[in-house]
Design a protein around this motif. Structure first.
Motif, PDB file in Angstrom:
ATOM      1  N   ALA A 190       3.668 -19.311   6.008  1.00 57.68           N
ATOM      2  CA  ALA A 190       2.228 -18.464   5.484  1.00 57.68           C
ATOM      3  C   ALA A 190       1.138 -19.343   5.896  1.00 57.68           C
ATOM      4  O   ALA A 190       1.046 -20.727   6.423  1.00 57.68           O
ATOM      5  CB  ALA A 190       2.409 -19.262   3.571  1.00 57.68           C
ATOM      6  N   PRO A 191       0.149 -18.853   5.955  1.00 57.17           N
ATOM      7  CA  PRO A 191      -1.142 -19.254   6.118  1.00 57.17           C
ATOM      8  C   PRO A 191      -1.435 -20.547   5.063  1.00 57.17           C
ATOM      9  O   PRO A 191      -1.039 -20.279   4.198  1.00 57.17           O
ATOM     10  CB  PRO A 191      -2.186 -18.053   5.710  1.00 57.17           C
ATOM     11  CG  PRO A 191      -1.526 -16.918   5.369  1.00 57.17           C
ATOM     12  CD  PRO A 191       0.332 -17.599   5.381  1.00 57.17           C
ATOM     13  N   PRO A 192      -2.847 -20.872   5.695  1.00 59.33           N
ATOM     14  CA  PRO A 192      -3.377 -21.474   5.233  1.00 59.33           C
ATOM     15  C   PRO A 192      -3.676 -21.390   3.478  1.00 59.33           C
ATOM     16  O   PRO A 192      -3.737 -20.361   3.369  1.00 59.33           O
ATOM     17  CB  PRO A 192      -4.411 -21.801   5.692  1.00 59.33           C
ATOM     18  CG  PRO A 192      -4.403 -21.919   6.981  1.00 59.33           C
ATOM     19  CD  PRO A 192      -3.312 -20.609   6.769  1.00 59.33           C
ATOM     20  N   ALA A 193      -3.223 -22.297   2.174  1.00 63.04           N
ATOM     21  CA  ALA A 193      -3.597 -22.057   0.814  1.00 63.04           C
ATOM     22  C   ALA A 193      -5.124 -21.190   0.727  1.00 63.04           C
ATOM     23  O   ALA A 193      -5.299 -20.763  -0.489  1.00 63.04           O
ATOM     24  CB  ALA A 193      -3.814 -22.967  -0.530  1.00 63.04           C
ATOM     25  N   GLU A 194      -6.292 -21.379   1.561  1.00 57.54           N
ATOM     26  CA  GLU A 194      -7.461 -21.106   1.515  1.00 57.54           C
ATOM     27  C   GLU A 194      -7.693 -20.055   1.949  1.00 57.54           C
ATOM     28  O   GLU A 194      -8.763 -18.868   1.131  1.00 57.54           O
ATOM     29  CB  GLU A 194      -8.568 -22.295   2.297  1.00 57.54           C
ATOM     30  CG  GLU A 194      -8.396 -21.955   4.184  1.00 57.54           C
ATOM     31  CD  GLU A 194      -8.435 -23.248   4.494  1.00 57.54           C
ATOM     32  OE1 GLU A 194      -9.274 -23.066   5.501  1.00 57.54           O
ATOM     33  OE2 GLU A 194      -7.570 -23.747   4.131  1.00 57.54           O
ATOM     34  N   HIS A 224       1.335 -14.485  11.004  1.00 62.62           N
ATOM     35  CA  HIS A 224       1.813 -14.355  10.084  1.00 62.62           C
ATOM     36  C   HIS A 224       1.760 -12.778   9.767  1.00 62.62           C
ATOM     37  O   HIS A 224       2.353 -12.180   9.087  1.00 62.62           O
ATOM     38  CB  HIS A 224       1.589 -15.334   9.090  1.00 62.62           C
ATOM     39  CG  HIS A 224       1.517 -14.778   8.099  1.00 62.62           C
ATOM     40  ND1 HIS A 224       2.599 -15.076   7.594  1.00 62.62           N
ATOM     41  CD2 HIS A 224       1.076 -13.914   7.179  1.00 62.62           C
ATOM     42  CE1 HIS A 224       3.581 -14.853   6.291  1.00 62.62           C
ATOM     43  NE2 HIS A 224       1.627 -13.943   5.487  1.00 62.62           N
ATOM     44  N   LEU A 225       0.476 -12.230  10.387  1.00 58.60           N
ATOM     45  CA  LEU A 225      -0.215 -10.747   9.700  1.00 58.60           C
ATOM     46  C   LEU A 225       1.322  -9.741  10.777  1.00 58.60           C
ATOM     47  O   LEU A 225       1.580  -9.100   9.968  1.00 58.60           O
ATOM     48  CB  LEU A 225      -1.538 -10.651  10.199  1.00 58.60           C
ATOM     49  CG  LEU A 225      -1.831 -11.255   9.148  1.00 58.60           C
ATOM     50  CD1 LEU A 225      -3.568 -10.993   9.266  1.00 58.60           C
ATOM     51  CD2 LEU A 225      -1.744 -10.560   7.831  1.00 58.60           C
ATOM     52  N   ILE A 226       1.408  -9.815  11.820  1.00 62.83           N
ATOM     53  CA  ILE A 226       1.330  -9.389  13.135  1.00 62.83           C
ATOM     54  C   ILE A 226       3.189  -9.021  12.098  1.00 62.83           C
ATOM     55  O   ILE A 226       3.733  -7.565  12.198  1.00 62.83           O
ATOM     56  CB  ILE A 226       1.332  -9.614  14.272  1.00 62.83           C
ATOM     57  CG1 ILE A 226      -0.253  -9.416  14.619  1.00 62.83           C
ATOM     58  CG2 ILE A 226       2.214  -8.641  15.373  1.00 62.83           C
ATOM     59  CD1 ILE A 226      -1.080 -10.071  16.008  1.00 62.83           C
ATOM     60  N   VAL A 227       3.714 -10.004  12.212  1.00 64.23           N
ATOM     61  CA  VAL A 227       5.648 -10.255  12.014  1.00 64.23           C
ATOM     62  C   VAL A 227       5.043  -9.758  10.841  1.00 64.23           C
ATOM     63  O   VAL A 227       6.848  -8.614  10.286  1.00 64.23           O
ATOM     64  CB  VAL A 227       5.836 -11.472  11.938  1.00 64.23           C
ATOM     65  CG1 VAL A 227       7.722 -10.999  10.885  1.00 64.23           C
ATOM     66  CG2 VAL A 227       5.946 -11.846  13.218  1.00 64.23           C
TER      67      VAL A 227
END
Length: 182
Positions: free
Chosen positions: A46-50, A134-137
């Motif tokens: 997952a991307p950073p929480a911010e 993350h977004l592409i997959v």
């Protein structure tokens, strides 16, 4: 053909077959990629929480991220993307930082059997953190439930897409011209 293209003021052509037109120069071919219907790729961390994921971001700031160097191209993309979204054939994903998109990918065209992903862009200040991965997959995995996913990319990105697990399925010839010098 050249006269018609000049009338349209087209300055880029993409074709599956080699082309010879006066004033048109070949550029690096694009590579075609696919994720077959029903197949899923492993989801990256997952991307950073911010960062806030947005499944329906405002397209005006997204268009400015995708075409940061050209207001005209950003406006054209905005219009085409909004039309696709309004007609139910498009979807966009973005990661927002303080309400502003810093990474995006979308699907703005579909047929009965294929979804075409495009406009995967990360703000240079946010690159190298796995955001696009993350977004592409994630989007590709959503789209393959109903259709095969396809897209084209420039040679510099081929290693990235191969590493994600997409299948290389072909090439598209890419040509450019500058009507001011021809």
């Amino acid at each position: 053909m050249t006269g018609f293209l000049r009338f349209l003021h087209a300055d880029t052509l993409r074709t599956e077959h080699p082309l010879t037109l006066p004033g048109w120069q070949p550029a690096a071919p694009l590579t075609l990629w696919e994720l077959p219907k029903g197949r899923a790729l492993p989801l990256p961390p997952a991307p950073p929480a911010e960062l806030v994921p947005d499944k329906a971001p405002s397209m005006l700031p997204v268009s400015r991220l995708v075409f940061a160097e050209s207001d005209a191209e950003a406006d054209e993309f905005y219009s085409a993307a909004c039309t696709a979204l309004a007609h139910g054939v498009g979807t966009c994903r973005a990661l927002l930082h303080n309400g502003r998109p810093v990474c995006t990918v979308g699907c703005y065209e579909q047929s009965d059997t294929e979804s075409y992903m495009a406009a995967g862009v990360t703000d240079p200040a946010w690159q190298g953190r796995g955001l696009a991965r993350h977004l592409i997959v994630g989007l590709a995995n959503e789209l393959t439930a109903e259709r095969a996913v396809r897209f084209a990319c420039f040679p510099a990105l081929c290693g990235f897409y191969a590493q994600l697990g997409f299948l290389r399925i072909g090439k598209i010839q890419h040509y450019t011209t500058d009507w001011n010098t021809t």
